[in-house]
Design a protein around this motif. Structure first.
Motif, PDB file in Angstrom:
ATOM      1  N   ALA A 244      -3.399  17.966  -1.021  1.00  0.00           N
ATOM      2  CA  ALA A 244      -2.804  17.140   0.038  1.00  0.00           C
ATOM      3  C   ALA A 244      -3.340  15.707  -0.052  1.00  0.00           C
ATOM      4  O   ALA A 244      -2.578  14.737   0.087  1.00  0.00           O
ATOM      5  CB  ALA A 244      -3.101  17.737   1.408  1.00  0.00           C
ATOM      6  N   ILE A 245      -4.644  15.575  -0.292  1.00  0.00           N
ATOM      7  CA  ILE A 245      -5.232  14.241  -0.457  1.00  0.00           C
ATOM      8  C   ILE A 245      -4.603  13.555  -1.664  1.00  0.00           C
ATOM      9  O   ILE A 245      -4.240  12.368  -1.603  1.00  0.00           O
ATOM     10  CB  ILE A 245      -6.764  14.328  -0.610  1.00  0.00           C
ATOM     11  CG1 ILE A 245      -7.400  14.821   0.697  1.00  0.00           C
ATOM     12  CG2 ILE A 245      -7.352  12.961  -0.998  1.00  0.00           C
ATOM     13  CD1 ILE A 245      -8.905  15.066   0.605  1.00  0.00           C
ATOM     14  N   ARG A 246      -4.467  14.292  -2.751  1.00  0.00           N
ATOM     15  CA  ARG A 246      -3.855  13.716  -3.955  1.00  0.00           C
ATOM     16  C   ARG A 246      -2.439  13.209  -3.671  1.00  0.00           C
ATOM     17  O   ARG A 246      -2.034  12.157  -4.159  1.00  0.00           O
ATOM     18  CB  ARG A 246      -3.817  14.747  -5.098  1.00  0.00           C
ATOM     19  CG  ARG A 246      -5.142  14.937  -5.797  1.00  0.00           C
ATOM     20  CD  ARG A 246      -4.955  15.653  -7.138  1.00  0.00           C
ATOM     21  NE  ARG A 246      -6.213  15.722  -7.847  1.00  0.00           N
ATOM     22  CZ  ARG A 246      -7.084  16.725  -7.778  1.00  0.00           C
ATOM     23  NH1 ARG A 246      -6.809  17.775  -7.030  1.00  0.00           N
ATOM     24  NH2 ARG A 246      -8.207  16.693  -8.452  1.00  0.00           N
ATOM     25  N   HIS A 247      -1.684  13.980  -2.897  1.00  0.00           N
ATOM     26  CA  HIS A 247      -0.316  13.549  -2.613  1.00  0.00           C
ATOM     27  C   HIS A 247      -0.309  12.213  -1.879  1.00  0.00           C
ATOM     28  O   HIS A 247       0.472  11.309  -2.228  1.00  0.00           O
ATOM     29  CB  HIS A 247       0.436  14.587  -1.774  1.00  0.00           C
ATOM     30  CG  HIS A 247       1.788  14.120  -1.352  1.00  0.00           C
ATOM     31  ND1 HIS A 247       2.874  14.108  -2.208  1.00  0.00           N
ATOM     32  CD2 HIS A 247       2.239  13.582  -0.175  1.00  0.00           C
ATOM     33  CE1 HIS A 247       3.917  13.605  -1.589  1.00  0.00           C
ATOM     34  NE2 HIS A 247       3.562  13.280  -0.353  1.00  0.00           N
ATOM     35  N   VAL A 248      -1.137  12.084  -0.857  1.00  0.00           N
ATOM     36  CA  VAL A 248      -1.178  10.819  -0.108  1.00  0.00           C
ATOM     37  C   VAL A 248      -1.579   9.666  -1.028  1.00  0.00           C
ATOM     38  O   VAL A 248      -0.950   8.602  -1.033  1.00  0.00           O
ATOM     39  CB  VAL A 248      -2.146  10.920   1.089  1.00  0.00           C
ATOM     40  CG1 VAL A 248      -2.367   9.551   1.734  1.00  0.00           C
ATOM     41  CG2 VAL A 248      -1.610  11.904   2.133  1.00  0.00           C
ATOM     42  N   LEU A 249      -2.611   9.876  -1.847  1.00  0.00           N
ATOM     43  CA  LEU A 249      -3.056   8.829  -2.764  1.00  0.00           C
ATOM     44  C   LEU A 249      -1.962   8.445  -3.751  1.00  0.00           C
ATOM     45  O   LEU A 249      -1.816   7.273  -4.121  1.00  0.00           O
ATOM     46  CB  LEU A 249      -4.301   9.298  -3.524  1.00  0.00           C
ATOM     47  CG  LEU A 249      -5.571   9.506  -2.686  1.00  0.00           C
ATOM     48  CD1 LEU A 249      -6.640  10.206  -3.516  1.00  0.00           C
ATOM     49  CD2 LEU A 249      -6.106   8.187  -2.149  1.00  0.00           C
ATOM     50  N   SER A 250      -1.162   9.421  -4.168  1.00  0.00           N
ATOM     51  CA  SER A 250      -0.116   9.167  -5.163  1.00  0.00           C
ATOM     52  C   SER A 250       1.016   8.305  -4.613  1.00  0.00           C
ATOM     53  O   SER A 250       1.824   7.774  -5.387  1.00  0.00           O
ATOM     54  CB  SER A 250       0.462  10.495  -5.678  1.00  0.00           C
ATOM     55  OG  SER A 250       1.265  11.127  -4.692  1.00  0.00           O
ATOM     56  N   GLN A 251       1.075   8.144  -3.293  1.00  0.00           N
ATOM     57  CA  GLN A 251       2.162   7.391  -2.677  1.00  0.00           C
ATOM     58  C   GLN A 251       1.899   5.888  -2.614  1.00  0.00           C
ATOM     59  O   GLN A 251       2.762   5.120  -2.178  1.00  0.00           O
ATOM     60  CB  GLN A 251       2.420   7.915  -1.250  1.00  0.00           C
ATOM     61  CG  GLN A 251       2.800   9.384  -1.166  1.00  0.00           C
ATOM     62  CD  GLN A 251       4.013   9.711  -1.998  1.00  0.00           C
ATOM     63  OE1 GLN A 251       5.120   9.233  -1.729  1.00  0.00           O
ATOM     64  NE2 GLN A 251       3.832  10.537  -3.032  1.00  0.00           N
ATOM     65  N   PHE A 252       0.705   5.461  -3.037  1.00  0.00           N
ATOM     66  CA  PHE A 252       0.333   4.055  -2.893  1.00  0.00           C
ATOM     67  C   PHE A 252      -0.202   3.493  -4.208  1.00  0.00           C
ATOM     68  O   PHE A 252      -0.833   4.205  -4.995  1.00  0.00           O
ATOM     69  CB  PHE A 252      -0.760   3.891  -1.820  1.00  0.00           C
ATOM     70  CG  PHE A 252      -0.332   4.319  -0.444  1.00  0.00           C
ATOM     71  CD1 PHE A 252       0.200   3.398   0.453  1.00  0.00           C
ATOM     72  CD2 PHE A 252      -0.461   5.645  -0.036  1.00  0.00           C
ATOM     73  CE1 PHE A 252       0.592   3.790   1.728  1.00  0.00           C
ATOM     74  CE2 PHE A 252      -0.073   6.046   1.239  1.00  0.00           C
ATOM     75  CZ  PHE A 252       0.453   5.106   2.117  1.00  0.00           C
ATOM     76  N   ASP A 253       0.039   2.213  -4.421  1.00  0.00           N
ATOM     77  CA  ASP A 253      -0.606   1.476  -5.512  1.00  0.00           C
ATOM     78  C   ASP A 253      -1.680   0.597  -4.867  1.00  0.00           C
ATOM     79  O   ASP A 253      -1.379  -0.485  -4.353  1.00  0.00           O
ATOM     80  CB  ASP A 253       0.419   0.614  -6.265  1.00  0.00           C
ATOM     81  CG  ASP A 253       1.385   1.456  -7.071  1.00  0.00           C
ATOM     82  OD1 ASP A 253       0.934   2.460  -7.656  1.00  0.00           O
ATOM     83  OD2 ASP A 253       2.580   1.117  -7.109  1.00  0.00           O
ATOM     84  N   TYR A 254      -2.888   1.088  -4.850  1.00  0.00           N
ATOM     85  CA  TYR A 254      -3.980   0.370  -4.178  1.00  0.00           C
ATOM     86  C   TYR A 254      -4.975  -0.173  -5.198  1.00  0.00           C
ATOM     87  O   TYR A 254      -5.040   0.297  -6.339  1.00  0.00           O
ATOM     88  CB  TYR A 254      -4.686   1.293  -3.180  1.00  0.00           C
ATOM     89  CG  TYR A 254      -5.213   2.587  -3.765  1.00  0.00           C
ATOM     90  CD1 TYR A 254      -6.487   2.652  -4.338  1.00  0.00           C
ATOM     91  CD2 TYR A 254      -4.443   3.746  -3.749  1.00  0.00           C
ATOM     92  CE1 TYR A 254      -6.967   3.835  -4.884  1.00  0.00           C
ATOM     93  CE2 TYR A 254      -4.912   4.936  -4.293  1.00  0.00           C
ATOM     94  CZ  TYR A 254      -6.179   4.970  -4.857  1.00  0.00           C
ATOM     95  OH  TYR A 254      -6.649   6.135  -5.403  1.00  0.00           O
ATOM     96  N   GLU A 255      -5.747  -1.142  -4.761  1.00  0.00           N
ATOM     97  CA  GLU A 255      -6.723  -1.771  -5.622  1.00  0.00           C
ATOM     98  C   GLU A 255      -7.794  -0.767  -6.070  1.00  0.00           C
ATOM     99  O   GLU A 255      -8.361  -0.046  -5.250  1.00  0.00           O
ATOM    100  CB  GLU A 255      -7.396  -2.950  -4.896  1.00  0.00           C
ATOM    101  CG  GLU A 255      -6.462  -4.105  -4.557  1.00  0.00           C
ATOM    102  CD  GLU A 255      -5.589  -3.860  -3.336  1.00  0.00           C
ATOM    103  OE1 GLU A 255      -5.749  -2.793  -2.687  1.00  0.00           O
ATOM    104  OE2 GLU A 255      -4.733  -4.724  -3.034  1.00  0.00           O
ATOM    105  N   GLY A 256      -8.048  -0.696  -7.365  1.00  0.00           N
ATOM    106  CA  GLY A 256      -9.066   0.209  -7.898  1.00  0.00           C
ATOM    107  C   GLY A 256      -8.554   1.590  -8.235  1.00  0.00           C
ATOM    108  O   GLY A 256      -9.314   2.453  -8.674  1.00  0.00           O
ATOM    109  N   LYS A 257      -7.252   1.826  -8.079  1.00  0.00           N
ATOM    110  CA  LYS A 257      -6.694   3.160  -8.325  1.00  0.00           C
ATOM    111  C   LYS A 257      -6.847   3.579  -9.788  1.00  0.00           C
ATOM    112  O   LYS A 257      -7.130   4.745 -10.082  1.00  0.00           O
ATOM    113  CB  LYS A 257      -5.225   3.184  -7.920  1.00  0.00           C
ATOM    114  CG  LYS A 257      -4.572   4.562  -8.026  1.00  0.00           C
ATOM    115  CD  LYS A 257      -3.150   4.545  -7.489  1.00  0.00           C
ATOM    116  CE  LYS A 257      -2.529   5.933  -7.517  1.00  0.00           C
ATOM    117  NZ  LYS A 257      -1.155   5.934  -6.940  1.00  0.00           N
TER     118      LYS A 257
END
Length: 283
Positions: A244-257
């Motif tokens: 679930a955490i991975r899914h949320v992270l996958s939805q954004f292009d954030y700095e340091g990804k």
């Protein structure tokens, strides 16, 4: 087969050293290894969540993450792992009690609107306006007219949020009837968890098929391109939290990804987008 001594523990300074020593001494530790692996994976993903939160704050994004599902599916446990290391100044949990008499006379969505994220904030909903889609009609807490009005209005409500820039992530935590029964028994037998077992919980198993009917109706009427339902299989609690955490992270292009130490795309066998099918079945 060897064993670990007090001196061994005094000389160990990391999980990696502990694992190496256990393997060197040929100690059976499958369960321990899984726990250590889970904790390390969770730590790395939580580091990414902190990066994501900084991105949300910096760019004044508004993010609402909704957790829905049957009782005992793991909503609270998931949210705790999401929020554990986030800055409380720009993250918030919303878990509303039953509506007051005044709230009952208001437009249904009114009490949820004031809980929506402010600029730079991520808000986690432990149940949401979707109470009216499943729990309320199953338990007789709303009228047939109120239920039908909700199904008509919610896509428009979410479309307004979408057009205004609110990012909505809707999770349905899926659990089997057998696993739910086991967790209910665990709640009753564990003093620290007994408070979780409510009269509504008792009906979860009895009214299983009725819950299924209303859940399927909810998916068919409220799954949209701008606000889709994402299904998370939760019989394995730990795997569900990580994915679930991975899914949320996958939805954004954030700095340091790109510097992440762990994969950020969820396992499609655990996390999947809802799709319409005459033979599709979700618990």
């Amino acid at each position: 087969m060897g064993e670990l001594t007090k001196e061994d523990f005094n000389n160990i300074s990391s999980h990696k050293e502990l694992l190496a020593l256990i393997k060197e001494k040929n100690i059976s530790f499958e369960k321990v290894e899984k726990t250590l692996s889970y904790n390390e994976e969770l730590r790395m993903l939580q580091i990414e969540l902190v990066k994501l939160q900084n991105h949300i704050s910096l760019h004044n994004k508004r993010v609402a993450v909704i957790f829905e599902g049957r009782d005992a599916a793991g909503k609270g446990g998931n949210i705790r792992r999401f929020m554990e290391h986030l800055n409380p100044r720009s993250s918030r949990l919303v878990a509303l009690n039953k509506p007051t008499e005044i709230e009952k006379g208001q437009w249904y969505f009114q009490r949820y609107i004031k809980e929506l994220p402010n600029p730079g904030e991520i808000v986690f909903f432990d149940r949401s306006w979707y109470n009216r889609a499943v729990v309320e009609p199953v338990m007789g807490f709303c009228s047939e007219l109120q239920y039908k009005q909700f199904l008509v209005q919610v896509p428009e409500f979410e479309h307004m949020m979408y057009e205004d820039g609110v990012i909505i992530i809707k999770f349905w935590l899926s659990i089997t009837k057998e696993e739910q029964g086991k967790r209910f028994e665990g709640r009753k037998e564990t003093p620290l968890k007994r408070w979780k077992f409510s009269p509504v919980d008792k009906q979860g198993q009895i009214l299983w098929d009725k819950y299924t009917h209303y859940k399927e109706e909810m998916f068919s009427k409220t799954h949209t391109s701008y606000s889709p339902w994402v299904i998370v299989k939760t019989n394995d609690k730990r795997a569900a939290r990580l994915e679930a955490i991975r899914h949320v992270l996958s939805q954004f292009d954030y700095e340091g990804k790109l510097e992440s130490s762990t994969p950020l795309n969820p396992d499609p066998n655990i996390v999947m987008r809802y799709y319409r099918s005459s033979i599709h079945k979700i618990d």
